[in-house]
Design an enzyme around this catalytic site. Structure first.
Site, PDB file in Angstrom:
ATOM      1  N   LYS A   1       0.837  -1.210   0.000  1.00 31.16           N
ATOM      2  CA  LYS A   1       0.000   0.000   0.000  1.00 31.16           C
ATOM      3  C   LYS A   1       0.870   1.257   0.000  1.00 31.16           C
ATOM      4  CE  LYS A   1      -4.110  -1.833   2.184  1.00 31.16           C
ATOM      5  NZ  LYS A   1      -4.426  -2.358   3.515  1.00 31.16           N
TER       6      LYS A   1
ATOM      7  N   LYS B   1     -14.346 -10.225   1.509  1.00 32.58           N
ATOM      8  CA  LYS B   1     -14.504 -10.783   2.845  1.00 32.58           C
ATOM      9  C   LYS B   1     -15.225  -9.783   3.741  1.00 32.58           C
ATOM     10  CE  LYS B   1     -11.518 -10.648   6.329  1.00 32.58           C
ATOM     11  NZ  LYS B   1     -10.370 -10.757   7.202  1.00 32.58           N
TER      12      LYS B   1
ATOM     13  N   LYS C   1     -15.149  -5.013   8.864  1.00 30.28           N
ATOM     14  CA  LYS C   1     -15.621  -3.704   9.298  1.00 30.28           C
ATOM     15  C   LYS C   1     -15.012  -2.584   8.448  1.00 30.28           C
ATOM     16  CE  LYS C   1     -17.330  -0.950  12.664  1.00 30.28           C
ATOM     17  NZ  LYS C   1     -18.572  -0.916  13.368  1.00 30.28           N
TER      18      LYS C   1
HETATM   19  P1  TYM Z   1      -9.236 -10.771  14.604  1.00 30.52           P
HETATM   20  O1  TYM Z   1      -9.516 -10.097  15.901  1.00 30.52           O
HETATM   21  O2  TYM Z   1      -8.947  -9.905  13.438  1.00 30.52           O
HETATM   22  O3  TYM Z   1     -10.475 -11.688  14.219  1.00 30.52           O
HETATM   23  C1  TYM Z   1     -11.057 -12.642  15.110  1.00 30.52           C
HETATM   24  C2  TYM Z   1     -11.378 -13.908  14.330  1.00 30.52           C
HETATM   25  O4  TYM Z   1     -12.405 -13.656  13.353  1.00 30.52           O
HETATM   26  C3  TYM Z   1     -12.005 -14.163  12.093  1.00 30.52           C
HETATM   27  N1  TYM Z   1     -12.690 -13.399  11.003  1.00 30.52           N
HETATM   28  C4  TYM Z   1     -13.417 -13.966  10.026  1.00 30.52           C
HETATM   29  N2  TYM Z   1     -13.700 -15.251   9.760  1.00 30.52           N
HETATM   30  C5  TYM Z   1     -14.468 -15.505   8.662  1.00 30.52           C
HETATM   31  N3  TYM Z   1     -14.988 -14.567   7.851  1.00 30.52           N
HETATM   32  C6  TYM Z   1     -14.730 -13.263   8.072  1.00 30.52           C
HETATM   33  N4  TYM Z   1     -15.263 -12.352   7.253  1.00 30.52           N
HETATM   34  C7  TYM Z   1     -13.908 -12.903   9.199  1.00 30.52           C
HETATM   35  N5  TYM Z   1     -13.446 -11.735   9.731  1.00 30.52           N
HETATM   36  C8  TYM Z   1     -12.710 -12.063  10.824  1.00 30.52           C
HETATM   37  C9  TYM Z   1     -10.480 -13.982  12.109  1.00 30.52           C
HETATM   38  O5  TYM Z   1      -9.831 -14.811  11.194  1.00 30.52           O
HETATM   39  C10 TYM Z   1     -10.153 -14.391  13.529  1.00 30.52           C
HETATM   40  O6  TYM Z   1     -10.058 -15.801  13.645  1.00 30.52           O
HETATM   41  N6  TYM Z   1      -4.431 -12.108  15.167  1.00 30.52           N
HETATM   42  C11 TYM Z   1      -5.798 -12.515  15.502  1.00 30.52           C
HETATM   43  C12 TYM Z   1      -5.985 -12.705  16.988  1.00 30.52           C
HETATM   44  C13 TYM Z   1      -5.013 -13.645  17.602  1.00 30.52           C
HETATM   45  C14 TYM Z   1      -5.007 -15.067  17.482  1.00 30.52           C
HETATM   46  C15 TYM Z   1      -3.900 -15.504  18.252  1.00 30.52           C
HETATM   47  C16 TYM Z   1      -5.828 -15.961  16.802  1.00 30.52           C
HETATM   48  C17 TYM Z   1      -3.956 -13.293  18.400  1.00 30.52           C
HETATM   49  N7  TYM Z   1      -3.310 -14.426  18.799  1.00 30.52           N
HETATM   50  C18 TYM Z   1      -3.581 -16.884  18.353  1.00 30.52           C
HETATM   51  C19 TYM Z   1      -5.513 -17.335  16.907  1.00 30.52           C
HETATM   52  C20 TYM Z   1      -4.410 -17.765  17.657  1.00 30.52           C
HETATM   53  C21 TYM Z   1      -6.759 -11.424  15.005  1.00 30.52           C
HETATM   54  O7  TYM Z   1      -6.413 -10.275  14.937  1.00 30.52           O
HETATM   55  O8  TYM Z   1      -8.058 -11.833  14.805  1.00 30.52           O
END
Ligand code: TYM
Length: 454
Positions: free
Chosen positions: A117, A198, A201
């Site tokens: 970006k 996808k 938000k």
């Molecule tokens: P985060 O907070 O962005 O999102 C939380 C979970 O929601 C899933 N997600 C979706 N799944 C399907 N369709 C969608 N449109 C969609 N939007 C969001 C994300 O994939 C996620 O599973 N880095 C991670 C948090 C984290 C984590 C971890 C996860 C920190 N440590 C260890 C697993 C293991 C995150 O920011 O998710």
């Protein structure tokens, strides 16, 4: 076979939408309900990469905690906590940075996307760059075998696996468990209301869960459908149409969904009606979850207690893994005892906090006298809705296992688990010493297991 499952959510400010719910949260809750041990945490350390205003972060954290609790992550089998409350996450991250190469880190999406970006590297903080290493630490601390996430997080689970493999190879040990991502084909990337990207938000294509119904109605009414359809009497396409995808997800009246699809294909129902029914189904499906949100908002002490118990349980496991990691790399052999190098679980309910002690009736299904201890009696105790727990009581000088089996006693059920030998006691029997010095247990013969006492 029960597995160890773990996932996290970042309190970056976006409110929970149906993409998060069906992509990550519901699969997680289902895995817990099916008997797996689930760790779920709010990755507030990760949020620092983007949220650097204190009040905003506090508010985001609170919202995410309440949203997740409302969706059921506080049930039995769940350990729900804040990442920052378990210091081992940051400690393990420091060690793991040495087991991944700069080249591989530069290929990580979050960093690469910024470069693509055109963001200047001066404006990319190291927290963002190291994000996958902290995430690897999150996963590896608990020996997670499965990590339910959306497709956007797949690469991060894969690098956690690579790091674990590399660590084990370099240290010649099997210290770290290799995790697998759990991603549903259809839901791992739930499509947004624009019908193409996808749900996210930041793209403004979400359907909320907790928003005001006026907002949700608008989100649903603006949803993309079949663009070739000009009027309600044109036959429409159901496959790939997000409105029907959503109906399949949360409209539990499957006969109605089948009927709507049939009429849509025949050109006898308008988009507006299909969407209105989707809104009605949303209200039904999420009613209980929305009501629970109100409950948690009104009861902050209950939320604090769930988190405190969660953090204590998490620390117990995290501290053990970190001690093994220290040993494997050679940080613990000289002059120090490994157990003093990692934080110990802190008591959650002290006697100053007596009012918050939870006493419940438990029915002893099975009791035994473990060979490794002279003092302890091990009990499998049924707490009704809380499930069956293992509890050790130091009462062998006065009682035998047979004095427990099949009887109901009162236990404290909201103290953090305590290590007893190689085992963990998930609660404590209530007993008071009589004038002869014999601890008297509090027996409640007729009460149902799980009943709260006092
Ligand atoms: P985060 O907070 O962005 O999102 C939380 C979970 O929601 C899933 N997600 C979706 N799944 C399907 N369709 C969608 N449109 C969609 N939007 C969001 C994300 O994939 C996620 O599973 N880095 C991670 C948090 C984290 C984590 C971890 C996860 C920190 N440590 C260890 C697993 C293991 C995150 O920011 O998710």
């Amino acid at each position: 076979m029960s597995k160890i499952i773990l996932t996290g959510v970042t309190p970056s400010g976006s409110s929970l939408h149906v993409g998060n719910y069906f992509g990550a949260l519901k699969p997680l809750v289902d895995l817990g309900t099916a008997g797996n041990q689930v760790y779920c945490f709010v990755s507030d350390l990760h949020a620092l990469t983007t949220v650097q205003d204190r009040a905003t972060l506090e508010n985001n954290v609170k919202n995410v905690i309440i949203n997740y609790l409302s969706c059921g992550v506080e049930a039995q089998n769940f350990v729900f906590f804040r990442q920052s409350e378990v210091a081992e996450h940051a400690q393990l991250e420091t060690i793991l940075t040495n087991y991944v190469g700069l080249g591989q880190m530069k290929r990580m999406h979050a960093y690469k996307d910024k470069l693509e970006k055109g963001v200047d590297t001066e404006n990319i903080n190291m927290g963002l760059f190291n994000y996958p290493i902290l995430m690897a630490a999150d996963i590896l601390l608990y020996g997670a075998q499965g990590v339910p996430v959306g497709a956007d997080q797949k690469q991060h689970v894969e690098i956690a696996r690579d790091i674990a493999q590399n660590f084990n190879k370099k240290t010649g040990t099997q210290t770290l468990v290799l995790p697998e991502p759990i991603i549903s084909d259809q839901l791992g990337r739930l499509v947004g209301t624009d019908g193409s990207r996808k749900m996210s938000k930041s793209l403004g294509n979400v359907i909320g869960i907790f928003d005001d119904y006026k907002v949700i109605e608008k989100q649903i009414m603006n949803c993309y459908t079949d663009p070739k359809r000009k009027s309600a009497s044109d036959p429409g396409t159901v496959e790939g149409n997000p409105v029907f995808l959503y109906h399949d997800l949360w409209n539990e009246d499957k006969a109605e969904v089948a009927e709507l699809k049939r009429r849509y294909q025949a050109g006898t129902v308008g988009d507006v009606e299909v969407k209105q029914r989707l809104l009605v189904a949303h209200k039904k499906y999420f009613a209980a979850i929305r009501a629970r949100k109100g409950h948690f908002e009104q009861n902050p002490a209950e939320v604090a207690q769930i988190l405190a118990v969660g953090a204590a349980r998490a620390r117990l496991v995290a501290a053990q893994t970190l001690a093994k990691v220290y040993k494997a790399v050679g940080l613990s052999a000289q002059f120090v005892k490994p157990e003093v190098m990692v934080s110990q679980p802190r008591p959650v309910v002290s006697f100053d906090n007596f009012a918050r002690v939870e006493w419940r009736v438990g029915r002893v299904i099975e009791a035994s006298e473990p060979a490794w201890s002279k003092k302890l009696i091990e009990q499998k105790v049924d707490f009704g809705p809380l499930g069956v727990r293992t509890i050790f009581s130091g009462l062998r000088a006065w009682y035998t296992a047979a004095d427990f089996t099949g009887r109901n006693f009162v236990y404290v059920t909201n103290i953090p688990p305590r290590k007893m030998g190689d085992f963990v006691s998930e609660g404590m029997i209530v007993a008071a010493t009589d004038e002869m010095g014999v601890p008297q247990r509090w027996e409640v013969a007729g009460a149902a297991p799980g009943t709260v006492v006092g």
